[in-house]
Design a protein around this motif. Structure first.
Motif, mmCIF file in Angstrom:
data_model
loop_
_atom_site.group_PDB
_atom_site.id
_atom_site.type_symbol
_atom_site.label_atom_id
_atom_site.label_comp_id
_atom_site.label_asym_id
_atom_site.label_seq_id
_atom_site.Cartn_x
_atom_site.Cartn_y
_atom_site.Cartn_z
ATOM 1 N N ASP A 20 0.839 -1.214 0.000
ATOM 2 C CA ASP A 20 0.000 0.000 0.000
ATOM 3 C C ASP A 20 0.871 1.260 0.000
ATOM 4 N N LEU A 21 2.140 1.088 0.366
ATOM 5 C CA LEU A 21 3.079 2.211 0.396
ATOM 6 C C LEU A 21 3.871 2.265 -0.918
ATOM 7 N N PHE A 22 4.457 1.135 -1.297
ATOM 8 C CA PHE A 22 5.149 1.008 -2.589
ATOM 9 C C PHE A 22 4.751 -0.323 -3.215
ATOM 10 N N ALA A 23 4.291 -0.278 -4.447
ATOM 11 C CA ALA A 23 3.805 -1.495 -5.106
ATOM 12 C C ALA A 23 4.898 -2.559 -5.189
ATOM 13 N N ASP A 24 6.144 -2.115 -5.410
ATOM 14 C CA ASP A 24 7.257 -3.072 -5.511
ATOM 15 C C ASP A 24 8.578 -2.327 -5.307
ATOM 16 N N GLN A 25 9.671 -3.072 -5.348
ATOM 17 C CA GLN A 25 10.988 -2.483 -5.108
ATOM 18 C C GLN A 25 11.342 -1.444 -6.178
ATOM 19 N N GLN A 26 10.873 -1.683 -7.378
ATOM 20 C CA GLN A 26 11.133 -0.753 -8.483
ATOM 21 C C GLN A 26 10.552 0.630 -8.171
ATOM 22 N N ALA A 27 9.319 0.644 -7.651
ATOM 23 C CA ALA A 27 8.664 1.922 -7.305
ATOM 24 C C ALA A 27 9.458 2.644 -6.209
ATOM 25 N N TRP A 28 9.989 1.872 -5.247
ATOM 26 C CA TRP A 28 10.813 2.449 -4.163
ATOM 27 C C TRP A 28 12.085 3.067 -4.760
#
Length: 596
Positions: A20-28
């Motif tokens: 809910d915060l970041f969809a995946d590591q890529q988004a982070w």
């Protein structure tokens, strides 16, 4: 849960949903790069903060940079805490810590530069309609201005910063690394080494000899190092007096209260109101003595269980139901959000291999909070659940009503919402209980919260008040002085039913909070404010609920004392402490009835 699972084996319904915060590591990773760029961009404002438009733009960028860093930090830190042995998450956590330092350094020019403006310029910025949402920030800057020094002096103070950490660091090393305690005999006659972690377990033993041995061994060990501990605490006093004097505060206490704009009266009223209520603590000590069936009540009897082993097995699903029922007095809106939190991926429920211990609530503005638990099916874990969800709903409601900057509430306010939920849960359990043994068990649990959170922390606060006053008058405090002051306070607080053992005079040496000076009083004020709110809510109903929800929605949009005052709890008067004490008196009355 009987076996400790690996993280990969934990079912989805028992995990928080960090997606809910970041969809995946890529988004982070993408947001991380964005923050690196923003940290460079903010430098364009340096040397230009002299008109409302530029200052507004700079503040907006500062907010964006802070919020994105907070989001990255929350995700990385929570991922790391899921399994602290996982190297990829450890690396992520380290990476974001470095980024946070970088971001703070990039923004560090803002406050000093604005403070270089004249008082008149600052006043006109505060009055500027374009800077309305930053009024409190500018007010704070203007308030702090008399205590900010010239640039060279500030640079010098910053360099002293590392030296000033020495007393706390030395205490920590001495207390946690170098001290070795002797072995004592446990209930089974086995020789077991005393440690900080085992100390309270020993004091909770039903065997009085075990309690006494642990108590005497603990303070004899501290007693051997009394000169060193006195020198370390004395150095901490000197450090805080130096900073207070350098920044032109009348005293170290006033320097510590200034940031939150807490009047000196709040500290003094707490101590005065608790003095007024000491007969209640003395009455509780007398009751303890009777329940333990001892001729003399000693300091090592304070944690001994008062009710024959009473076990409450409460599953997580039952705990959720009971917690939801207990907050009904707060109305449908609050209950609905709480239910959403309990069912909607906010909570990481059970222990798993490598998971961080304890419990906390964390989050970032613009997303729901996240709660870490290590739930066990018992009463204590149910109280932890409602406590952490109290924090979560405070953050959720504050975020929903306030801009980013105004949503952050202070430590002074933080424990109110969590403790209020505990008070409502206790009230609900007591009302539901028809078993006298269960009722006495619950009442003991609650009465001890008052003893440890209100009376004990106020005694610590009074000890600090006395030692700083004497040091500020030029006295040199030796271990004999610290011991005498601390012993006399114990006699005063615990009353004539208590045999105050001489050993307790060394307890001041093991309290780490004395190195976060004038901090402990916030536990007592927070607990008292929450108890006062709970009493008003249960007595008045809707009007008190509306005021309380208003408090939760206020975040940090005003000074802590003002936010509480608007909600009906005036911590600058002794009244909330008195209300809390009337609840304590009622508990003791019920316990006395049950033990007749």
């Amino acid at each position: 849960m009987k076996t400790v699972l690996k993280r990969s084996e934990v079912p989805a319904e028992h995990r928080w949903r960090l997606e809910d915060l970041f969809a995946d590591q890529q988004a982070w990773n993408e947001e991380y790069e964005q923050v690196k760029q923003l940290a460079k961009d903010i430098g364009q404002y340096e040397g230009k903060l002299n008109n409302p438009d530029t200052i507004r733009q700079c503040f907006e960028l500062e907010d964006k940079l802070s919020l994105l860093t907070e989001r990255l930090y929350c995700y990385a830190s929570n991922r790391h805490h899921e399994d602290m042995a996982e190297p990829a998450h450890q690396a992520l956590s380290d990476k974001v810590k470095k980024l946070a330092v970088e971001a703070n350094q990039a923004m560090s020019f803002i406050t000093p530069e604005i403070l270089d403006l004249s008082d008149d310029q600052l006043q006109s910025l505060i009055a500027d309609p374009g800077l309305k949402k930053y009024k409190k920030t500018l007010d704070d800057m203007l308030r702090q201005k008399p205590h900010i020094l010239s640039k060279p002096e500030e640079a010098l103070l910053a360099q002293v910063g590392n030296v000033s950490q020495a007393p706390g660091t030395i205490f920590g090393m001495l207390n946690n690394a170098d001290m070795k305690f002797p072995k004592i005999q446990d209930e089974n006659g086995e020789e077991i080494e005393l440690t900080h972690g085992r100390y309270i377990q020993f004091l909770e033993s039903r065997n009085r000899d075990v309690r006494k041995s642990a108590f005497e061994a603990m303070y004899a060990t501290y007693g051997k190092l009394r000169n060193t501990f006195a020198a370390t605490l004395g150095a901490n006093l000197t450090k805080n007096m130096f900073y207070a004097k350098a920044r032109k505060y009348p005293s170290a206490l006033e320097a510590s209260l200034y940031g939150d704009k807490i009047p000196l009266d709040v500290y003094d009223n707490l101590i005065a109101a608790i003095h007024e209520s000491l007969p209640l603590l003395h009455r509780y000590m007398e009751l303890r003595k009777q329940l333990l069936k001892v001729d003399e009540l000693h300091m090592y009897d304070l944690f001994a269980p008062l009710v024959d082993e009473y076990k409450l097995d409460i599953t997580y699903d039952e705990a959720k139901k009971i917690v939801l029922e207990s907050v009904r007095p707060l109305g449908e809106h609050y209950s609905k959000i709480l239910e959403e939190g309990l069912e909607g991926g906010w909570i990481d429920v059970y222990e798993n291999e490598g998971k961080r211990n304890g419990a906390y609530c964390s989050g970032a503005y613009g997303t729901h909070p996240f709660v870490l638990l290590n739930h066990k099916d018992n009463l204590s874990s149910m109280f932890t659940l409602t406590h952490e969800m109290g924090h979560a709903l405070h953050s959720y409601l504050s975020d929903s009503q306030q801009d980013y900057r105004d949503a952050q509430y202070t430590i002074f306010l933080a424990e109110v919402a969590s403790t209020l939920n505990e008070a409502l849960l206790m009230d609900h359990l007591l009302n539901q209980s028809s078993d006298p043994t269960q009722k006495l068990y619950l009442l003991c649990h609650y009465a001890d919260k008052f003893r440890t959170t209100v009376f004990r922390q106020t005694m610590f606060a009074e000890f600090e008040r006395i030692v700083y006053k004497r040091a500020e008058q030029g006295e040199s405090l030796t271990h004999q002085d610290f011991c005498a002051i601390y012993y006399d306070l114990n006699v005063k607080y615990h009353g004539s039913s208590m045999t105050v053992d001489k050993d307790i005079e060394m307890e001041w040496a093991r309290i780490p909070h004395f190195y976060r000076s004038f901090y402990v009083f916030k536990y007592a004020t927070g607990f008292s404010a929450a108890t006062s709110f709970a009493k008003q809510i249960l007595d008045e109903g809707t009007p008190a609920v509306e005021r309380y929800l208003g408090f939760l929605k206020s975040g940090g949009s005003d000074y802590s004392i003002e936010i509480l005052k608007r909600a009906g709890v005036d911590m600058s008067s002794p009244e909330p402490i008195r209300q809390a004490m009337s609840v304590f008196e009622d508990l003791i009355g019920q316990m006395e009835e049950l033990t007749k």
